[in-house]
Design an enzyme around this catalytic site. Structure first.
Site, PDB file in Angstrom:
ATOM      1  N   ASP A 113       0.845  -1.024   0.086  1.00 34.04           N
ATOM      2  CA  ASP A 113      -0.063  -0.010  -0.353  1.00 34.04           C
ATOM      3  C   ASP A 113       0.856   1.123   0.033  1.00 34.04           C
ATOM      4  OD1 ASP A 113      -2.713  -0.723  -0.025  1.00 34.04           O
ATOM      5  OD2 ASP A 113      -2.577  -1.521   1.936  1.00 34.04           O
ATOM      6  N   ARG A 181      -7.864   9.705   1.213  1.00 29.80           N
ATOM      7  CA  ARG A 181      -7.572   8.725   0.388  1.00 29.80           C
ATOM      8  C   ARG A 181      -8.209   8.708  -1.145  1.00 29.80           C
ATOM      9  NH1 ARG A 181      -7.975   3.172   3.101  1.00 29.80           N
ATOM     10  NH2 ARG A 181      -6.432   2.402   1.456  1.00 29.80           N
ATOM     11  N   HIS A 212     -11.777   0.379  -3.831  1.00 33.02           N
ATOM     12  CA  HIS A 212     -12.088  -0.657  -3.141  1.00 33.02           C
ATOM     13  C   HIS A 212     -13.466  -0.980  -3.693  1.00 33.02           C
ATOM     14  CE1 HIS A 212      -9.812   1.370  -0.273  1.00 33.02           C
ATOM     15  NE2 HIS A 212      -9.273   0.121  -0.036  1.00 33.02           N
ATOM     16  N   HIS A 224     -12.052  -1.865   9.044  1.00 33.93           N
ATOM     17  CA  HIS A 224     -11.097  -2.662   9.689  1.00 33.93           C
ATOM     18  C   HIS A 224     -11.721  -3.159  11.022  1.00 33.93           C
ATOM     19  CE1 HIS A 224      -8.613  -0.195   7.080  1.00 33.93           C
ATOM     20  NE2 HIS A 224      -7.886  -1.323   7.124  1.00 33.93           N
ATOM     21  N   ASP A 298      -9.885  -7.923  -0.328  1.00 36.98           N
ATOM     22  CA  ASP A 298      -9.386  -6.994   0.706  1.00 36.98           C
ATOM     23  C   ASP A 298      -8.827  -7.920   2.016  1.00 36.98           C
ATOM     24  OD1 ASP A 298      -8.782  -4.818   2.262  1.00 36.98           O
ATOM     25  OD2 ASP A 298     -10.812  -3.648   1.685  1.00 36.98           O
TER      26      ASP A 298
END
Length: 985
Positions: A113, A181, A212, A224, A298
């Site tokens: 990443d 982001r 994503h 997360h 992911d």
């Protein structure tokens, strides 16, 4: 015939593969060789080895050897196909990467990443700005270049897949995981940025990964920590969230990461993760969108994923197979190719083998994904693997070209959101009393220091609001910097209620410019902007963002940015006012203006040599080209006692630079107005000279040092006691009085009427016997009287009112003790012949001292930055900061050598390059250049042809004038030579 058939078959195959290459993002130009390699590797593998290729395991290069030994075990025993790095420095990663590659039978596919590039800077900043910042930029060529340079970073570190760009369309300000982001909320802007970024990165040989899928932009939950829900209709998702993927897939996107999301309109099973959904991964991504590249899950370790195992997928439940690895299998059967960060790769691989033996995974399905992984490995060069080189890694990841790009990106991103009455860029600085207030929980010192380069700015602090408001009564303009942490894109960005209350009250009573060094959503907190005149969005609190924002406020760079997201009720997406620079000096890297940083840094050694060999206690040194200061450093101390290091805010006695910094610009202004002429004679200009021997001397000749005037008259010497050689009581007292009011030092006051004596001495002085070039201070004594009579005020007031205040030259003044602390004034000499004390804060030149510190030839104190402003104004033909000070044709007149044929190199007031071998320059400079030097060691020079300004300030006269070693060893001109050798275009 059989031979011809084989040739024909070969060409048909080539055409077929070429056609496939155009559609398949993992094909290479030598697709036939690629296919041969893929097939040979695949056929030589066992089932377990093939399955192992589908697992990419997380590695933290900062971890202990024990943890990394476990990874080596997975590589050797399970044959995993790749690793994804997170945390840890590049050196550690490079070394570990080489070790892990050696352990692997087939080279590993390395992912990372690295959305903002890689950096080894000591301040731990990222190499490039966040995506949100990039989203404010209109020029997508800059985004493509960013992608390419990030790709180069990755490739240098042995990374093959960069999990970027993020193409989530962020329409939810509360999104905790996307935010900065994302490129923004406009689908076309996000798509254009994502496409440019992808093309740039893949042109560097690193494979892109759009994420994503199908779209993580509108959720308030952290994926997360839980399974976020995106509750839009299928139609909405198709038209917005999927929009970027269509464009990127069409243009050769290498891979996609499937999000950890719950999307009810696309997956009917309640609370079912998108990464496990066959409909989302296979039916939509692969079939409907036609994506043929690699599909990554992911992280399969995300919280909540395991909760859905019991629900099963396509008939596969724990009852069908043994316990363990179900998530991995479900993700694979949904259509994913690579299981990213499996919770237990060993169990996952075992589960795949069991499913393969049971016929749940077919050979066709297995080979489909494994061969894609192998194709990717071939495409990134792993069929010819070589280890990552460690030599020069830090320089390769911290290149000048990356710093240049960062500067360009910030200059193009910073956005002016409100500009009431065209307040920005700040002009008419003589009317501005500016205060700076710092809000937020991160430092804004870089911003403040940069603001101070343009004019006087005071940092105002107070514990209580009423105290702050009271202090601000002395200011008519307040810059409020809201600074939040730049450590990572997830850091907090909101105003506190206390900060908002203070901001509203400051704005109620003052003209305010609010500059936000945080994500745009910080503006959501504002309930009113009525009283805030200017609002600037700087997006980040990085050093470069702070520098460039200050430069934008003062008009050194253009305002170009456009808001990539809606920010509160006042600023819709796309907001942004633009304006052009107003020709103030900017500050940047040498390469931005065609100079080489490394070559320019050679100046350091010459400056250090001068200081170390006691040619001067200290130096301020500045170089500008094409309107940008590209070198600005300090060396040494105020004195050889080494107590005070030279700082940017310190002021030096610039000695004869006063001639071109004070007297000359005022005279040029008058010439441009027609009030004086270069051919005007002293007898016509000044009544007292009508009958003198100087009555026919013209300004042109006088200022060209071609008027038979004496070079120097030691006025002070006649006021010394003939025996003691100390100041005679007839002329001096130790305390100020009405009669003795000319302050030579704080313990020496000269009789008022002696200034008249100086005038008479000059007027009655004899002329030299013949006409030739002779440098003289006398013209500037004379012109001081003329200018002060013309304006009926002191030269100090004239220069401040007409030049220094509006230029923002707030460090430039006569008699600096009245404006500066002694610790900020560099002393010039320990005088053992006139004042008999350290000359500190008083002019070094005796004649100027006898005029109360205000001379036309000497007396100005300044710093390098201010001197550069005035020289840049000259270079720009009299224009600076949006204001014309001097007519261009006037500057041309004064920058002309009228008596070169008489062996006199001088212009009118300006010094010019030598006509022979020796002179004031390096001899490597254009004849249109001009400048001056000063007795204390100072030097300022400008070159219109190369657009260079060079300023050298020193106190080589400390502790005593002695021998001029700076001149003897050509220090200033040697540095000038190095400046010109650093020009590369």
């Amino acid at each position: 015939m059989r031979y011809l058939s084989l040739i024909l078959l070969y060409f048909i195959t080539q055409i077929v593969f070429a056609q496939e290459e155009g559609n398949h993002p993992l094909h290479t130009k030598d697709v036939i060789e690629q296919q041969k390699w893929v097939d040979s590797i695949y056929n030589a593998m066992s089932v377990k080895e093939r399955i192992g290729q589908l697992f990419m395991v997380q590695v933290m290069s900062e971890n202990s050897d024990k943890v990394n030994n476990e990874i080596v075990g997975l590589i050797k025993e399970e044959g995993i196909g790749g690793i994804i790095y997170s945390k840890g420095g590049p050196y550690r990663q490079a070394r570990l990467n080489n070790q892990l590659q050696v352990a692997s039978k087939l080279p590993l596919l390395i992912g990372m990443d690295a959305e903002w590039g890689l950096s080894m800077r000591l301040d731990s900043t990222y190499a490039f700005p966040w995506n949100m910042t990039l989203g404010a930029i209109s020029d997508n060529k800059l985004i493509e270049q960013t992608g390419r340079q990030i790709g180069e970073h990755c490739k240098r570190l042995g990374v093959h897949f960069n999990f970027s760009p993020v193409v989530d369309i962020n329409t939810n300000p509360k999104n905790p995981i996307i935010g900065n982001r994302s490129f923004g909320e406009d689908r076309d802007n996000v798509t254009a940025k994502g496409l440019a970024f992808m093309k740039g990165m893949q042109s560097a040989g690193v494979l892109a990964n759009a994420k994503h899928f199908p779209g993580h932009g509108d959720t308030e939950d952290d994926s997360h920590e839980t399974l976020p829900t995106v509750s839009f209709s299928e139609k909405r998702i198709d038209s917005v969230e999927l929009y970027p993927y269509r464009k990127l897939i069409k243009d050769g996107l290498s891979s996609v990461m499937v999000a950890h999301l719950n999307v009810p309109s696309l997956e009917k099973r309640r609370g079912f993760p998108s990464s496990l959904s066959k409909h989302i991964v296979t039916d939509i991504l692969k079939d409907s969108l036609g994506f043929k590249g690699l599909i990554f899950t992911d992280a399969l370790t995300m919280k909540g994923a395991a909760d859905y195992v019991e629900k099963g997928v396509d008939g596969i439940t724990p009852k069908t197979l043994t316990k363990g690895g179900e998530i991995d299998l479900m993700a694979f059967l949904a259509g994913n190719d690579v299981m990213l960060m499996s919770e237990n790769p060993k169990l996952g691989i075992a589960k795949f083998i069991e499913a393969y033996d049971e016929g749940i995974i077919t050979e066709e399905r297995l080979s489909h994904s494994v061969k894609k992984v192998l194709m990717a490995k071939y495409k990134v060069g792993l069929h010819k693997y070589s280890p990552t080189g460690l030599y020069n890694l830090d320089n390769d990841l911290n290149r000048i070209k990356d710093d240049i790009l960062y500067e360009e990106l910030m200059e193009n991103a910073i956005t002016v959101l409100k500009n009431k009455n065209s307040l920005l860029p700040l002009r008419d600085l003589e009317t501005k009393n500016i205060a700076y207030i710092e809000l937020g929980d991160a430092p804004g010192s870089v911003f403040y220091d940069e603001l101070k380069k343009y004019t006087k700015v005071h940092h105002i602090k107070a514990d209580k609001l009423d105290g702050l408001i009271a202090k601000l009564q002395n200011y008519n303009t307040v810059v409020v910097g809201f600074h939040k942490s730049n450590d990572n894109p997830w850091k907090g960005y909101r105003f506190t209620q206390k900060e908002l209350a203070w901001l509203y009250e400051i704005a109620r009573t003052n003209i305010v410019i609010l500059d936000v060094f945080a994500r745009p959503y910080a503006l959501n907190e504002l309930r009113s902007i009525e009283n805030i005149e200017g609002i600037v969005m700087s997006y980040q609190n990085s050093k470069i963002a702070q520098e460039k924002s200050a430069q934008l406020i003062f008009g050194a760079i253009n305002a170009l940015g456009q808001l990539p997201v809606s920010a509160g009720e006042f600023f819709p997406v796309g907001s942004g006012e633009t304006y052009n620079s107003i020709s103030n000096l900017g500050y940047g890297l040498p390469e931005r203006v065609g100079m080489d940083s490394e070559l320019l840094s050679r100046i350091d050694s010459v400056a250090n040599y001068a200081v170390n060999n006691r040619m001067t206690p200290g130096i301020q040194l500045l170089v500008a080209r094409k309107g940008k200061v590209v070198y600005n450093k300090n060396f040494g101390y105020h004195t050889y006692a080494k107590k005070n290091r030279v700082d940017f805010d310190d002021v030096y006695d610039v000695a004869s630079l006063t001639k071109i910094l004070a007297t000359l610009p005022i005279l040029m202004e008058l010439e441009g107005q027609g009030s004086v002429s270069l051919d005007a004679k002293l007898g016509d200009l000044m009544e007292g000279y009508k009958k003198s021997n100087k009555k026919n001397i013209t300004l042109r000749k006088m200022l060209s040092h071609y008027a038979q005037l004496k070079p120097w008259i030691p006025f002070y010497y006649a006021t010394l006691d003939s025996v003691t050689k100390k100041p005679d009581r007839e002329y001096y007292r130790s305390k100020r009085s009405k009669e003795f009011n000319v302050e030579v030092t704080n313990t020496l006051f000269m009789r008022n009427d002696y200034k008249d004596s100086i005038r008479e001495i000059i007027k009655e002085s004899e002329l030299l016997s013949r006409l030739r070039y002779r440098y003289s201070d006398l013209p500037y004594y004379i012109l001081k009287d003329y200018l002060e009579g013309f304006y009926d005020k002191s030269l100090h007031d004239i220069t401040q009112d007409r030049y220094y205040k509006s230029l923002g030259a707030n460090y430039t003044t006569y008699n600096p003790r009245k404006s500066f602390s002694l610790k900020d004034i560099v002393p010039s000499e320990i005088d053992a012949y006139y004042r008999y004390k350290e000359v500190h804060g008083y002019v070094h030149d005796m004649g100027a001292a006898m005029q109360g510190g205000i001379g036309g030839h000497a007396g100005i104190f300044s710093n390098a930055n201010d001197v550069a402003k005035i020289m840049q104004m000259y270079l720009q033909k009299g224009f600076y900061g949006g204001k014309r000070y001097i007519k261009a044709e006037t500057l041309d007149k004064f920058n002309t050598c009228y008596y070169c044929e008489k062996d006199n190199r001088r212009g009118v007031g300006f010094d010019k390059p030598q006509l022979g071998e020796e002179g004031p320059t390096c001899g490597c400079i254009s004849m249109t250049s001009f400048g001056h030097s000063g007795f204390t060691g100072t030097y300022a020079w400008a070159d219109p042809e190369e657009e260079i300004v060079y300023v050298f300030l020193a106190n080589r006269t400390y502790p005593e004038a002695g021998k001029n070693l700076l001149l003897r060893e050509n220090i200033r001109t040697e540095i000038q030579r190095l400046i010109y050798e650093a020009i590369i275009e």
